[in-house]
Every structure is written in C-alpha cells, then in structure tokens.
Design an enzyme around this catalytic site. Structure first.
Site, PDB file in Angstrom:
ATOM      1  CE  LYS A  89      -4.505   0.943   0.430  1.00  0.00           C
ATOM      2  NZ  LYS A  89      -5.652   0.254  -0.146  1.00  0.00           N
ATOM      3  N   GLY A 189     -20.628   6.494   4.913  1.00  0.00           N
ATOM      4  CA  GLY A 189     -19.732   6.843   3.802  1.00  0.00           C
ATOM      5  C   GLY A 189     -20.295   6.381   2.474  1.00  0.00           C
ATOM      6  CB  VAL A 190     -22.955   7.394   0.249  1.00  0.00           C
ATOM      7  CG1 VAL A 190     -23.897   6.353   0.768  1.00  0.00           C
ATOM      8  CG2 VAL A 190     -23.225   8.748   0.868  1.00  0.00           C
ATOM      9  N   GLY A 191     -19.327   7.047  -0.641  1.00  0.00           N
ATOM     10  CA  GLY A 191     -18.377   7.410  -1.697  1.00  0.00           C
ATOM     11  C   GLY A 191     -18.531   6.439  -2.849  1.00  0.00           C
ATOM     12  CB  VAL A 193     -17.289   1.162  -1.889  1.00  0.00           C
ATOM     13  CG1 VAL A 193     -17.859  -0.193  -1.541  1.00  0.00           C
ATOM     14  CG2 VAL A 193     -15.890   1.019  -2.459  1.00  0.00           C
ATOM     15  CE1 TYR A 195     -25.165   6.803  -6.831  1.00  0.00           C
ATOM     16  CE2 TYR A 195     -23.863   5.246  -8.128  1.00  0.00           C
ATOM     17  CZ  TYR A 195     -24.927   6.127  -8.025  1.00  0.00           C
ATOM     18  OH  TYR A 195     -25.751   6.324  -9.098  1.00  0.00           O
TER      19      TYR A 195
HETATM   20  P1  NAD Z   1     -14.369   7.346  -1.169  1.00  0.00           P
HETATM   21  O1  NAD Z   1     -13.335   8.315  -0.781  1.00  0.00           O
HETATM   22  O2  NAD Z   1     -14.929   7.381  -2.540  1.00  0.00           O
HETATM   23  O3  NAD Z   1     -15.596   7.430  -0.154  1.00  0.00           O
HETATM   24  C1  NAD Z   1     -15.469   7.604   1.211  1.00  0.00           C
HETATM   25  C2  NAD Z   1     -16.678   8.399   1.655  1.00  0.00           C
HETATM   26  O4  NAD Z   1     -16.683   8.444   3.072  1.00  0.00           O
HETATM   27  C3  NAD Z   1     -16.677   9.844   1.143  1.00  0.00           C
HETATM   28  O5  NAD Z   1     -17.948  10.147   0.587  1.00  0.00           O
HETATM   29  C4  NAD Z   1     -16.390  10.660   2.403  1.00  0.00           C
HETATM   30  O6  NAD Z   1     -16.999  11.928   2.369  1.00  0.00           O
HETATM   31  C5  NAD Z   1     -17.000   9.771   3.475  1.00  0.00           C
HETATM   32  N1  NAD Z   1     -16.487   9.964   4.824  1.00  0.00           N
HETATM   33  C6  NAD Z   1     -15.231  10.231   5.244  1.00  0.00           C
HETATM   34  N2  NAD Z   1     -15.192  10.328   6.587  1.00  0.00           N
HETATM   35  C7  NAD Z   1     -16.447  10.110   7.030  1.00  0.00           C
HETATM   36  C8  NAD Z   1     -17.058  10.060   8.297  1.00  0.00           C
HETATM   37  N3  NAD Z   1     -16.352  10.277   9.407  1.00  0.00           N
HETATM   38  N4  NAD Z   1     -18.382   9.817   8.382  1.00  0.00           N
HETATM   39  C9  NAD Z   1     -19.111   9.599   7.280  1.00  0.00           C
HETATM   40  N5  NAD Z   1     -18.594   9.630   6.042  1.00  0.00           N
HETATM   41  C10 NAD Z   1     -17.277   9.884   5.910  1.00  0.00           C
HETATM   42  O7  NAD Z   1     -13.755   5.884  -0.857  1.00  0.00           O
HETATM   43  P2  NAD Z   1     -14.255   4.492  -1.425  1.00  0.00           P
HETATM   44  O8  NAD Z   1     -13.445   4.149  -2.616  1.00  0.00           O
HETATM   45  O9  NAD Z   1     -15.735   4.460  -1.509  1.00  0.00           O
HETATM   46  O10 NAD Z   1     -13.783   3.502  -0.259  1.00  0.00           O
HETATM   47  C11 NAD Z   1     -14.479   3.475   0.960  1.00  0.00           C
HETATM   48  C12 NAD Z   1     -13.736   2.580   1.954  1.00  0.00           C
HETATM   49  O11 NAD Z   1     -13.626   1.256   1.415  1.00  0.00           O
HETATM   50  C13 NAD Z   1     -12.292   3.029   2.229  1.00  0.00           C
HETATM   51  O12 NAD Z   1     -11.981   2.722   3.558  1.00  0.00           O
HETATM   52  C14 NAD Z   1     -11.462   2.175   1.292  1.00  0.00           C
HETATM   53  O13 NAD Z   1     -10.147   1.984   1.759  1.00  0.00           O
HETATM   54  C15 NAD Z   1     -12.251   0.879   1.325  1.00  0.00           C
HETATM   55  N6  NAD Z   1     -12.074   0.071   0.130  1.00  0.00           N
HETATM   56  C16 NAD Z   1     -12.355   0.593  -1.089  1.00  0.00           C
HETATM   57  C17 NAD Z   1     -12.177  -0.174  -2.216  1.00  0.00           C
HETATM   58  C18 NAD Z   1     -12.514   0.356  -3.582  1.00  0.00           C
HETATM   59  O14 NAD Z   1     -12.593  -0.457  -4.525  1.00  0.00           O
HETATM   60  N7  NAD Z   1     -12.760   1.641  -3.752  1.00  0.00           N
HETATM   61  C19 NAD Z   1     -11.694  -1.498  -2.092  1.00  0.00           C
HETATM   62  C20 NAD Z   1     -11.446  -2.004  -0.812  1.00  0.00           C
HETATM   63  C21 NAD Z   1     -11.623  -1.206   0.303  1.00  0.00           C
END
Ligand code: NAD
Length: 357
Positions: A89, A189-191, A193, A195
């Site tokens: 990482k 957290g609706v980022g 993933v 979403y």
């Molecule tokens: P992202 O940055 O797109 O979304 C994260 C969301 O969480 C954002 O909308 C942010 O505003 C919100 N957030 C941050 N702090 C917060 C809090 N305290 N309370 C509520 N919301 C909060 O990230 P992602 O790609 O959706 O990944 C989400 C999680 O899953 C991360 O921990 C990431 O490491 C893990 N993950 C992601 C993937 C992937 O394919 N993207 C794969 C494995 C693990």
C-alpha cells in the site's frame, strides 16, 4: 532518491502492533513537495499490490501507522481470495483537494517505478483516474486503469458487489435467509463503494440510511433515491439498525462504539474496521453481533484489478467476486463450530495459504 528503511525501531512497531513488513520506503521529493510512504508487507504469493491513498494526516506517524496496517491487510486479502499477489500500500501525505499537482503525481510514479514491479499501485481514497494517469506516465506498475484507456475501470463496482455478497451471506447465517428486503441498513460513507452498495440494497428493497461528511452528496442521494440521512456528527452507532456497513474510513469499531451497537450484523467496505483487530473482533463476537471480516468481503476490487493484470475478463471477475458469498458463509459456520471469531476463522484460511507456499 530513495531511502529504504529495513529496520524501524522496535518500539514504534510494537507499540502499533505491527511486524513483518519486507520493505518500507519513504519517498521525499523536495522539488515537488512529495512526501509519501510505500509499504511492502509480504510478497510470498506475488508482487505487492495495493492502492495509493492521499490523505491529510495529522502527522507522519499517523501516515506510517495507516500504511503499515493497510499493506498488511492487503496480504491477507489476496491470500484469502486465492490471488497470486502480495500485500502493499502507499500513502501520500497531503490535502487531496489542495496539494495535488501533475508533477507531484509523476514524482510518486518515479518512486513506484524504482521498485521494479515489486509494488504495483492502484487508486484509493483521495486519488482520481486523472491522478493515476499522471502516475502511469512515469511507471507501468499501475493497475485499475480507466476503461477508456483499455483497463478494467472503477474497481469500486466490484468491491460493492463483494460487500453485498458478504452481507447477504451474513444474513443467511444470522437469520436463516439471505434476503435483505425490509432490513434497516446504515451505510457510513457513500463514496465510490457506498454508492454502488446503496443501489444493490435499494434494488433488493432494504431500508437504507446514509451518513456522510459530504452534506451535498447526502442531500442529493436522499432526494434522488428516497434514502434517509443520518447526520455524521450524531451518535450513529446507537441507532436502531439491522446492519451497520462502514464504508468510509477504518477503525470505527472500538471499545466506545461496539458497546453501543444495536445491529445484528457488521458488514462494510472500509479496511481495518476494528481499531484493534484482536481486541475489538472479540468484543463484537462476545456481543453476539455477526462480523463479516473486512479483508474478505471488500476484495472485489482487488479481484478485478488482478484480472486486469492477467488479461481482463469482466464476467470472470464478477463470478470470482460472487464467491465471497460462499467463503463468508464457510467462515461464519467455522467460527460458530470452533467458537472462534470470524476474524480468526478468516485469518486461519489466509495464513494456511501463505504457509503452504
Ligand atoms: P471514497 O473516498 O470514494 O468514499 C469515502 C466516503 O466516506 C466519502 O464520501 C467521504 O466523504 C466519506 N467519509 C469520510 N469520513 C467520514 C465520516 N467520518 N463519516 C461519514 N462519512 C465519511 O472511498 P471508497 O473508494 O468508496 O472507499 C471506501 C472505503 O472502502 C475506504 O476505507 C477504502 O479503503 C475501502 N475500500 C475501497 C475499495 C474500492 O474499490 N474503492 C476497495 C477495498 C476497500
């Protein structure tokens, strides 16, 4: 240009509870202002693959702690998913909204390149497809490339699908049916993933609650999809819900939050959801809450980028991600039979694969 640290003082690592990293690289480039850390945990099964996160860490120690935890998690994620990959990482220290430049990204790519393929990077929190394009201009050791450039596209779609599969398997274990219809699920957290996960849950008829520090996003999804918002600064852990799905950052499950939980299942995408993997997975287990191990159920994205390296096949990636359902169920049943936590049950499988090599 590169400083290779093969010995970090023991008190630093033992106080964090981490050992066993093969290589930790501190990347400093005064010209661009780049400050990054690349951690290679284990390459027994193959090159260390893991995304790059850009985050405004409070201090360098927090960044080191994060990258050591995350890279270690990647080793076990690849192992339990049957992939020939090691765990790595990278973190870039800085505000992703203010401090990113093309030159900074290219400089980071140079550091990745100098490792000769021992570490392969991809997108993570705080990085965009455009950033990865810059990184790719200075190194070929990048995966998760946009579809428009011949890659496999956004891995989050697969991560969300895998989390959904893990959630359904947990439901089957807890309630005897894997239906999520009518269940109250809180997504924190609706980022990317969160979403796609929200969409799977809505399609199945779940009652979805969302919480995010990005208020515009929350408002938008509430009006568009009819989901319910929960203020991120309220005590979300005490809310009545069937399933808590952490999809923001890690370490939300600790000695303060776990006693408050009213849910039956915890299943989400965030890495390292337990602040302390042993203490807090025990605490969840002793409360009778089913915990679907994060490194198992969030492996869909890794499965998809692995397929990109091997010769991309979307259907095969989906099928492999779907297997997360069976593996989760097996691990939960094994945990019940042997009276061990699901975390320990999952780690046993991952370690077996690593030790067989
Ligand atoms: P992202 O940055 O797109 O979304 C994260 C969301 O969480 C954002 O909308 C942010 O505003 C919100 N957030 C941050 N702090 C917060 C809090 N305290 N309370 C509520 N919301 C909060 O990230 P992602 O790609 O959706 O990944 C989400 C999680 O899953 C991360 O921990 C990431 O490491 C893990 N993950 C992601 C993937 C992937 O394919 N993207 C794969 C494995 C693990």
């Amino acid at each position: 240009m590169i400083e290779v640290v093969d010995k970090i003082p023991n008190d630093v690592l033992s106080s964090m509870g981490f050992m066993g990293h093969e290589q930790v690289v501190f990347c400093n480039d005064k010209k661009t202002g780049l400050k990054a850390i690349i951690a290679i945990h284990d390459t027994t099964l193959g090159p260390a693959l893991g995304g790059t996160r850009m985050w405004n860490y409070k201090n360098e120690m927090d960044a080191l702690n994060d990258v050591l935890r995350l890279s270690r998690g990647m080793t076990f994620k690849a192992a339990i998913s049957g992939l020939n990959l090691g765990g790595g990482k990278a973190v870039i220290i800085g505000d992703a909204n203010k401090e990113k430049t093309e030159q900074l990204m290219k400089s980071f790519g140079n550091f990745v390149d100098s490792l000769g393929g021992k570490y392969i990077t991809a997108e993570d929190v705080g990085m965009t497809p455009q950033d990865m394009e810059y990184v790719r201009s200075t190194t070929k050791h990048v995966t998760g490339i946009p579809e428009s450039m011949g890659g496999s596209g956004d891995p989050s779609v697969f991560t969300a699908y895998g989390v959904y599969m893990g959630m359904k398997a947990s439901a089957k274990f807890k309630w005897g049916s894997d239906s999520i219809h009518g269940k109250r699920v809180l997504i924190q957290g609706v980022g990317h993933v969160g979403y796609y996960l929200m969409k799977h849950l809505l399609e199945e008829g779940a009652e979805v609650l969302i919480s995010d520090i990005d208020h515009n996003k929350v408002e938008n999804y509430c009006s568009k999809f009819g989901v319910t918002s929960v203020e991120s600064n309220t005590d979300i852990y005490s809310i009545d819900m069937d399933i808590y799905s952490p999809c923001a950052l890690g370490a939300t499950l600790d000695s303060v939050t776990i006693p408050k939980l009213k849910c039956s299942i915890v299943a989400g995408a965030a890495n390292n959801q337990c602040a302390d993997e042993n203490i807090h997975s025990d605490l969840i287990y002793n409360r009778g809450i089913v915990y679907a191990p994060d490194f198992l159920i969030n492996a869909g994205g890794l499965i998809n980028v692995y397929s990109e390296i091997k010769g991309y096949n979307r259907e095969k990636s989906l099928l492999k991600t779907k297997e997360i359902y069976d593996t989760t169920l097996e691990i939960l049943l094994n945990s019940e039979t042997n009276n061990i936590t699901p975390q320990d049950s999952a780690m046993k499988i991952a370690l077996n694969r690593l030790h067989k090599k």
